[in-house]
Design a protein around this motif. Structure first.
Motif, PDB file in Angstrom:
ATOM      1  N   ALA A1442      -8.186   3.235  -5.623  1.00 50.13           N
ATOM      2  CA  ALA A1442      -6.772   3.187  -5.272  1.00 50.13           C
ATOM      3  C   ALA A1442      -6.535   2.178  -4.155  1.00 50.13           C
ATOM      4  O   ALA A1442      -5.582   1.399  -4.186  1.00 50.13           O
ATOM      5  N   ILE A1443      -7.427   2.180  -3.171  1.00 43.32           N
ATOM      6  CA  ILE A1443      -7.235   1.269  -2.050  1.00 43.32           C
ATOM      7  C   ILE A1443      -7.408  -0.182  -2.494  1.00 43.32           C
ATOM      8  O   ILE A1443      -6.622  -1.061  -2.124  1.00 43.32           O
ATOM      9  N   GLY A1444      -8.436  -0.461  -3.291  1.00 43.00           N
ATOM     10  CA  GLY A1444      -8.634  -1.817  -3.784  1.00 43.00           C
ATOM     11  C   GLY A1444      -7.432  -2.303  -4.560  1.00 43.00           C
ATOM     12  O   GLY A1444      -6.981  -3.451  -4.392  1.00 43.00           O
ATOM     13  N   ASN A1445      -6.873  -1.432  -5.411  1.00 42.95           N
ATOM     14  CA  ASN A1445      -5.707  -1.842  -6.202  1.00 42.95           C
ATOM     15  C   ASN A1445      -4.473  -2.056  -5.335  1.00 42.95           C
ATOM     16  O   ASN A1445      -3.704  -3.004  -5.547  1.00 42.95           O
ATOM     17  N   ILE A1446      -4.273  -1.184  -4.351  1.00 45.45           N
ATOM     18  CA  ILE A1446      -3.065  -1.308  -3.529  1.00 45.45           C
ATOM     19  C   ILE A1446      -3.154  -2.538  -2.635  1.00 45.45           C
ATOM     20  O   ILE A1446      -2.161  -3.232  -2.403  1.00 45.45           O
ATOM     21  N   VAL A1447      -4.351  -2.859  -2.138  1.00 46.18           N
ATOM     22  CA  VAL A1447      -4.507  -4.069  -1.316  1.00 46.18           C
ATOM     23  C   VAL A1447      -4.314  -5.311  -2.190  1.00 46.18           C
ATOM     24  O   VAL A1447      -3.661  -6.275  -1.782  1.00 46.18           O
ATOM     25  N   ALA A1448      -4.862  -5.303  -3.405  1.00 46.49           N
ATOM     26  CA  ALA A1448      -4.651  -6.435  -4.317  1.00 46.49           C
ATOM     27  C   ALA A1448      -3.169  -6.585  -4.653  1.00 46.49           C
ATOM     28  O   ALA A1448      -2.652  -7.708  -4.769  1.00 46.49           O
ATOM     29  N   LEU A1449      -2.478  -5.458  -4.805  1.00 47.42           N
ATOM     30  CA  LEU A1449      -1.033  -5.505  -5.069  1.00 47.42           C
ATOM     31  C   LEU A1449      -0.299  -6.133  -3.891  1.00 47.42           C
ATOM     32  O   LEU A1449       0.568  -7.008  -4.073  1.00 47.42           O
ATOM     33  N   LEU A1450      -0.651  -5.720  -2.680  1.00 52.74           N
ATOM     34  CA  LEU A1450      -0.007  -6.290  -1.495  1.00 52.74           C
ATOM     35  C   LEU A1450      -0.278  -7.785  -1.401  1.00 52.74           C
ATOM     36  O   LEU A1450       0.616  -8.567  -1.049  1.00 52.74           O
TER      37      LEU A1450
END
Length: 1605
Positions: A1442-1450
């Protein structure tokens, strides 16, 4: 003399003083005594004696006095010290003697040991100033190493002054060898010395009083005979090694004391220089052999000592020099690394820490970031520091890939060095392929083509990224792609037409080498894809460009012309169409014959290779042409069957000139008629006009050859602008259709084009009128697509400026002003209001007000792209408002963006003063108006008024007329009033309108105070205005309406506007306009256009004394930009019902608005959160909904009876899939599956994306192939249409921004397990166990606990068809979903951004493994490392988090945001604080770290985010923080390195250079934050302070050195 020169002069003077100081002889003798060196006096006595024999020599040697014991030295020195008074000079002389002795005795071990002992002893009594000794020593050593051949050359000195000048330690990569430096002390010539030997044999014994200077080691080695050169070179090399070894030992001794930062910097720099150039041969007079140094013991020893010094300087306990200086030193890139483990260890450590630091500079999945061409901004947002005047003409790089430390990778040299097949090559091709598919403007392509041979000059062009090889390969890829589509029986003729336009543009621009292209295409079609060439499309494509100049050269004179011709002929195929009468089939059937005929006429040497059958087939073309034209060159283009159309297309390739003549003959076939002069026009000359015929259908035009296009455009321009007869609307319409069909190949900026063609053309009012009409009513979207609205605005402004004060020229002025209004409102990016950038604008009052409104809409709905634009905003507003007294109402300002509102709020409203001026002049004005406008007015008074009235009175003419009407306009002498207004200048009329509005509103208030009914007053007002606008057509309606809505702070102004719009006159005129104008999509109309009567179209005021007929102009059409502004103003004033009614009443009329799609998108964004659902639906109905690719379920969601219910996640996922399929650049490879870690291994996605087994819905199938530009003029490209449609959908949903963002983020966070589960379900390949279809959220190295906790897939999404509809693997699709979501959110207003930051912070803070107190530090560190992997890598192993995806989204979101909207990004950190662990600290840095390089020109925002990051550091490592588990400072060395780098990056304003230095303000920020840190962390940041006593950066920064306070 500057500071550096004074310092050097003082140093030289002191050096001379020390050499002749009386203490020097005594000090030298003392050292000689302890070194066992005989003085010159002893040597002189010995020379008088007889020469001893061998026996006597041995006796003398044995009986020679031994030096005193070392322990006595200090006492002897102290005794000598008492003999001299000035101790400071004595200390300097001692240091000078020591330096000389170090250089002389370096190869004599016992003497060297004594010198070290002496230094330590003197240091123990505080008699050594290391901060002066060590720099002088290093400088002298560098000078001593200079070869004789370079000894007299002026080489740059290296000293603390040079360091201070550069602001940092000079980069070792710049230093060629150590010989480039010499002491800053002037060196004198020394007696040649032959050899350095034992104490008894040494001759280095200068007299006590002799001038002493550093010995040049080259003197030692290079005075020998040539036969001993090799030996001497070896001796000299050994001496250098010994000298450096001794120097390092002295430095290590000095480092035991506290040295000044500048001294440590100089030591560090010299050590690096030695290491980088360790194998550099020092050459004397004779060249030595070419063998490299052997790693002998002496060399290894000084290398190791040098490394000891460096390690001591960068050790974290002391941090004398930041380790970061090693990272940017270039030491790790030395070419010839010696076989030494110690040095290799240092280099490995540098690489390791550099890689860790670089991670914070790069966004997750950065290799996927690529121009999408989904927005108007397709230029990179990192540009060099240039003035706003220079931005307009700056040639940007078309695409820039940041390298590991943030430096942009671009430039022609770099592009040429990229290897075919490499990752960089594929990234470049991904961008070009997407551009070819999505057809961005030629303006973008021209930036790409700077590497083309056609553009290339003698100097390489910085900023070029794509080579002609890359463009050639991408072009061939597109041809192969289209051939595959053609073979699959998909009708993609439109795609071929669009591509042929770009292909012709490529060839004409010279960006592709034609011979090379044919060679590569032939290889591709015969070797790799030999089975796909089944049609003649390639032959047709080549026929389009065969008349391009360098193509003809290649086929005529190139040495490979025969081979090239044979390959061209090999592409011929027999047409096997199922419909032989289809025009395309006929063209493809005959195109081989056309090609053969053309080549036959080009070159006799290649005729033998031509196909005789195809040549004979050409006779059929001639025969058909003779039959249909019958020698008259005339055809009826409105009654052609499919076969005739196809054959005429063929003729356009073989006989373009006759074909051109027939088209021109058709357009003029109606004959001519004379325009009768009006009542007010003197019939000086006859005016002939072409009678109307039908324009050529676009379906017929689209198949013409490019050669015919060019001929037609040329002939039509000749007829339109230089002809003697007024052209027909049919000719103008056909001309504009040609430009719309081929926007890349045929576009021309009309004003500059006509000026180049014939400078006198634009001096004719008729030509200017025609150009303005064509641009305003036909080509405005084309200019915007081309990025030429700003230059056009400047051109039109020149016309306006020349006419606004000129009496009588109202028609041209009003048309130009209306065009300029449209142009300004079409701009959705920041723009300088003047081409030269200085002084007040040349705009009218109306245009100045429109400019401010446009700025408000742009800033609020799109943001400001660049930091430079933000800085220019204040200046721009001053330019715009310099001549304007207007102040916007509070209700209007309430919706303005705060950036603009804060500036405008300071203005004072001067309307009260204007009313006072009116009241002062009222008596005079009324008197003048009575004389002028009464029914019995003196006819001669008209000229008296015109010539003698004052300007301040003339502007009240309409206001005075208003007062005189008293509700009875029939009492006014309208003839005189009309004559006066016509004689006024256009700006006088505008001024009259604005003042009349102010006066009439004031008059209404006065009448209300006297008890009159408001209703009666408003009725009279509207009747009076109707007198001005409709009854006698005295003033332009559009300006009147704009003046009224600008007074919306008056409660009656908008009511008057609504009444005027409701009156029957305007709807009737609008209805008449729509009937005469034809359908909004004028390019599809095949009937005969009706020309409106001049007086009826423009009214009395504009048509008076005019003869030149109109084409498309009409006073009603002038309202097209005004109606949307009225709607804006009604919404601002909460008149929602009125806005709804106006939109309903004029929705048919608004269909003619050239940019209505943009209007809908922007009004929804501007008022987001303030529009009721009913009005949103009304606004959407302005669009032609059948032609917009809305989602299938979208109407249900906006018409929902329960607006609180959020649409299902599948709705949002479908939106994102549409963006993946149509907007995000496709990943490229020959297979549809495979690893996504390398962009070169990905799928080719065609433009259709059709899967027969799975019916598609929504955006995925909204487009039947690629659309031509004329079908999507607004917004311009299909990628823009899909992206902006998604934005419109999001903005129209009746739910809150937080619900929308939450849904999108929920999809992205869990996208991998969702798609993998669906994929497993589809393929029946579900693995057993937890790991099969569900991803672990804690990638903690495979612990069993983490594997049991999983991220759930997103419920509510039926993903069974998602993967198959995209053409990607589930891993690829999941990563592209993240990119699409970031792109979409970046287009939405800032309300959504805040919700995203809050949602991202919540997800990160709620990650169970971050809040699990049982986790060890090592587990958390491992988890963070895995969590922050690029999703493209993590998805391959199903370890996405989840964190990897949310940081990539940001990161995807950040990369698409304009500069101004980055202002809110700090909210993420604020919501994450307080940060309580290193793991959370790393996440915060990983989120914000890659953003800081974009902010280097936005200093305030950079400082704000940097301060927040430093505060998070304090949260974890603060003085008063008691962590539950002990934390070591060594855990964050990569963050410390990153802070050093980004601060230097910002100081430079871009990639770090050799002379980069931090800004003092940033050092002050870091210094304040460091005060709150623990001491062990604080000293790691000790150099990022403005303190010159602790920071090497402050100590070498000119500003801080000069102003230490």
């Amino acid at each position: 003399m500057d500071q550096k020169q004074r310092a050097v002069a003082a140093t030289a003077a002191n050096s001379r003083t020390y050499q002749f100081h009386p203490a020097r002889a005594a000090i030298t003798d003392l050292f000689n005594l302890y070194l066992g060196v005989r003085s010159n006096r002893q040597k002189a006595d010995d020379s008088v004696r007889e020469p001893p024999n061998k026996t006597q020599k041995r006796v003398l040697a044995l009986n020679r006095d031994l030096p005193p014991r070392n322990e006595q030295f200090l006492m002897d020195f102290e005794q000598l010290q008492t003999q001299f008074g000035d101790q400071d000079q004595l200390q300097s002389v001692t240091e000078s003697v020591l330096i000389s002795l170090v250089i002389q005795c370096c190869s004599h071990a016992p003497r060297a040991e004594f010198l070290l002992f002496a230094l330590r002893s003197l240091c123990s009594i505080g008699y050594i100033n290391w901060d002066t000794l060590l720099p002088s020593l290093l400088s002298s050593v560098a000078s001593a190493e200079v070869p004789v051949s370079q000894g007299s050359q002026g080489v740059p000195s290296v000293s603390s002054t040079s360091l201070s000048q550069s602001g940092m330690m000079p980069s070792t990569s710049v230093i060629a060898n150590p010989s480039n430096f010499q002491s800053s002390n002037p060196a004198s010539t020394l007696t040649p010395v032959h050899v350095i030997g034992s104490p008894a044999q040494s001759t280095i014994e200068p007299s006590s009083g002799a001038t002493l200077s550093p010995v040049k080691l080259s003197d030692i080695a290079c005075n020998a005979q040539p036969s001993t050169t090799r030996i001497d070179s070896s001796i000299r090399d050994n001496t250098i090694s010994n000298l450096r070894q001794l120097c390092c030992k002295i430095i290590l001794t000095g480092l035991e004391c506290n040295l000044k930062p500048v001294t440590q910097a100089e030591i560090f720099y010299h050590m690096l220089n030695w290491l980088v150039n360790w194998d550099q041969r020092q050459q004397g007079i004779e060249e030595c052999d070419g063998k490299s140094w052997r790693l002998d013991k002496a060399l290894i020893e000084w290398l190791h000592s040098c490394l000891d010094v460096i390690w001591l300087l960068v050790e974290e306990d002391k941090c004398r020099v930041p380790f970061y200086e090693l990272l940017r030193s270039g030491l790790q890139f030395i070419e010839n690394i010696p076989d030494d483990e110690a040095l290799f260890t240092l280099i490995l450590e540098i690489h390791r820490r550099r890689d860790m630091m670089a991670m914070h500079m790069q966004m997750l999945d950065q290799h996927l970031h690529c121009p999408t061409f989904g927005t108007h901004r397709i230029l990179p947002q990192t540009i060099p520091n240039v003035s706003i005047e220079g931005v307009a003409n700056l040639r940007y790089s078309p695409i820039t890939y940041p390298s590991v430390l943030g430096e942009p990778l671009h430039g022609e040299d770099l592009a040429a060095s990229i290897q075919r097949g490499s990752l960089d090559w594929e990234r470049a091709l991904r961008c070009i392929r997407h551009a070819i598919r999505s057809t961005p403007s030629p303006d973008w392509w021209k930036r790409v083509l700077v590497v083309a041979p056609f553009y290339r000059g003698s100097v390489p062009t910085p900023g070029a990224v794509f080579t002609s090889d890359m463009i050639c390969e991408a072009t061939i890829d597109r041809i192969v792609e289209l051939l595959k589509l053609t073979n699959s029986e998909i009708n993609c003729w439109q795609e071929w037409l669009v591509f042929s336009d770009i292909f012709f543009f490529f060839m004409k621009s010279g960006c592709i080498d034609f011979v090379d292209f044919i060679d590569k295409l032939g290889t591709r079609l015969t070797a790799t894809d030999h089975h796909i060439l089944n049609t003649n499309h390639v032959t047709w494509l080549l026929a389009q460009i065969i008349r391009v100049e360098h193509v003809m050269t290649a086929l005529n004179t190139d040495s490979r012309k025969v081979e090239t011709t044979r390959k061209i002929l090999s592409f011929h195929r027999e047409d096997r169409s199922s419909d032989p009468n289809n025009p395309q089939s006929i063209l493809l059937d005959f195109i081989s014959s056309c090609q053969n005929l053309r080549i036959w006429s080009l070159n006799t040497s290649t005729r033998e290779y031509l196909n005789n059958e195809q040549l004979q087939k050409g006779k059929q073309i001639d025969e058909w042409w003779r039959q249909v034209s019958k020698g008259e060159r005339m055809m009826d283009y409105m009654n052609m069957d499919d076969k005739s159309i196809g054959m005429f297309w063929v003729v356009s390739y073989t006989m373009a000139q006759p074909a051109c003549e027939t088209v021109m003959n058709w357009l003029s076939s109606g004959g001519v008629t004379e325009v009768l002069p009006g009542a007010n026009v003197q019939p000086n000359e006859r005016l002939m006009v072409m009678r109307e015929v039908s324009p050529l259908p676009i379906s017929l035009l689209s198949g013409f050859s490019m050669n015919l296009f060019l001929k037609l455009v040329f002939q039509m321009e000749e007829s339109l602008f230089a002809g003697q007869v007024v052209p027909s609307i049919a000719m103008v319409e056909t001309y504009t259709r040609l430009l719309l069909i081929a926007p890349h190949s045929l576009f021309r900026s009309h004003f500059s084009h006509l000026a180049q063609r014939n400078a006198s053309l634009l001096s004719k009012p008729a030509v200017t009128l025609l150009v303005l009409e064509i641009v305003n009513y036909r080509l405005l979207p084309l200019y915007r697509y081309q990025g030429k609205c700003k230059p056009l605005m400047y051109d039109v402004t020149k016309i306006i400026s020349a006419l606004k004060g000129k009496r009588g020229d109202h028609r041209v002025f009003r048309l130009a002003e209306n065009l300029c209004i449209n142009l300004i409102l079409s701009l959705r990016d920041f723009f300088p209001v003047k081409r030269e950038g200085k002084g007040p604008t040349e705009f009218t009052e109306t245009l100045n007000r429109i400019t401010v409104i446009t700025l408000a809409i742009t800033i609020k709905t799109r943001g400001i792209a660049e930091a430079e634009h933000l800085l220019y905003l204040q200046t721009m507003l001053e330019q715009v408002l310099a001549t304007s007294q207007h102040m916007w109402s509070e209700k209007t300002l309430r919706y303005f963006p705060s950036l603009l509102r804060d500036i405008l709020m300071s203005r004072t409203d001067k309307r009260g003063m204007a009313i006072q001026e009116w009241e002062q002049s009222e008596t005079t004005v009324i008197n003048q108006c009575t004389q002028l406008l009464s029914s019995s007015a003196d006819p001669n008074y008209f000229m008296t008024y015109i010539n003698h009235s004052f300007f301040q009175h003339r502007k009240y003419l309409c206001a005075g007329t208003w007062i005189l009407m008293q509700g009875h306009p029939e009492n006014i002498n309208s003839g005189n009033l009309a004559r006066v207004l016509r004689e006024f200048s256009p700006e006088d009329v505008t001024s009259n309108i604005y003042t009349m509005v102010d006066v009439l509103l004031h008059h209404i208030h006065m009448e209300l105070q006297h008890g009159h009914s408001l209703q009666d007053l408003l009725l009279k007002t509207c009747a009076n205005l109707a007198f001005f606008v409709w009854t006698h057509e005295l003033i332009p309606l559009d300006i009147l309406l704009l003046a009224l809505i600008d007074r919306d702070d008056d409660p009656h102004a908008l009511r008057i506007v609504i009444s005027l719009l409701d009156r029957q006159e305007l709807p009737q005129r609008v209805k008449l306009y729509c009937m005469n104008r034809g359908p909004p999509e004028h390019w599809l109309y095949t009937g005969i256009f009706k020309r409106n009567d001049l007086q009826k179209a423009l009214g009395n005021h504009l048509s008076w004394k005019e003869r030149y007929p109109t084409f498309f102009d009409d006073i009603v059409a002038r309202l097209l930009p005004v109606i949307p502004l009225i709607v804006y103003r009604l919404i601002e004033n909460d008149a929602i019902e009125s806005a709804d009614r106006i939109l309903a009443m004029y929705s048919v009329f608004l269909a003619y608005h050239p940019l209505r799609f943009t209007f809908v998108r922007d009004i929804l964004a501007y008022f987001y959160g303030h529009l009721p659902g009913k009005l949103i639906v009304r606004i959407l109905n302005v669009l032609d909904l059948s032609k917009i690719p809305f989602s299938e379920s979208f109407p249900q969601h906006i018409g929902s009876s329960n607006p609180a219910i959020c649409p299902p996640l599948e709705y949002f996922a479908t939106l994102l899939l549409a963006l993946v399929n149509n907007v995000i650049p496709p990943l490229n490879s020959n297979s549809r599956s495979g690893s996504m870690g390398d962009a070169s291994n990905n799928s080719v996605r065609g433009p259709h994306n059709k899967t027969p087994a799975t019916p598609q819905s929504g955006p995925a199938n909204a487009s039947e192939g690629q659309k031509a530009f004329y079908q999507i003029q607004d917004p311009g490209t299909y990628t823009q249409l899909v992206l902006e449609t998604a934005v419109i959908e999001i903005l129209s949903l009746p739910i809150s921004a937080s619900q929308i963002v939450s849904s999108l983020v929920q999809i992205v966070v869990n996208i991998q397990p969702t798609l993998i589960q669906s994929s497993n379900g589809l393929h029946g390949a579900s693995n057993s166990g937890v790991q099969g279809s569900v991803l672990p959220t804690s990638p903690s190295g495979g612990s069993t606990d983490s594997a049991g906790r999983s991220t759930p897939s997103v419920s509510g999404i039926n993903t069974s068809s998602f993967v198959s509809r995209s053409g990607y693997t589930c891993q690829q699709l999941s990563c592209l979903f993240i990119q699409a979501c970031g792109l979409l959110l970046a287009q939405l207003p800032p309300e959504f951004h805040l919700q995203l930051y809050m949602e991202a912070s919540r997800i990160i803070k709620e990650s169970w493994w971050l809040t699990d107190g049982k986790r060890s530090l090592s587990e958390l560190d491992s988890a963070v490392s895995y969590a922050l992997l690029d999703p493209t890598w993590a998805s391959q192993d199903n370890t996405s988090t989840a964190i990897g995806n949310i940081v990539a989204l940001l990161h995807s979101f950040f990369s698409n945001l304009p500069q101004e909207w980055l202002e809110g990004t700090h909210v993420i950190i604020q919501h994450l604080r307080p940060v309580t662990s290193v793991a959370m600290l790393r996440i915060a840095f990983r989120i914000m770290g890659p953003l800081l390089p974009r902010l280097v020109n936005a200093h305030n925002l950079f400082n704000k985010i940097l301060s927040l990051l430093l505060n998070t550091l304090v949260d974890v490592f603060g003085k008063n923080i008691q962590p539950p588990v002990p934390l070591e400072a060594s855990e964050i060395t990569d963050l410390i390195d990153y802070l050093h780098h980004i601060i230097h990056y910002e100081g430079q304003g871009g990639p770090v250079q050799a002379n980069s230095r931090p800004r003092p303000e940033v050092l002050a920020i870091c210094g304040r934050a460091a005060e709150s840190l623990r001491p062990d962390v604080q000293h790691l940041l000790s150099h990022l302070k403005p303190d010159i006593n602790s920071s090497i950066y402050a100590a070498t920064h000119p500003k801080l050195v000069q102003n230490p306070s």
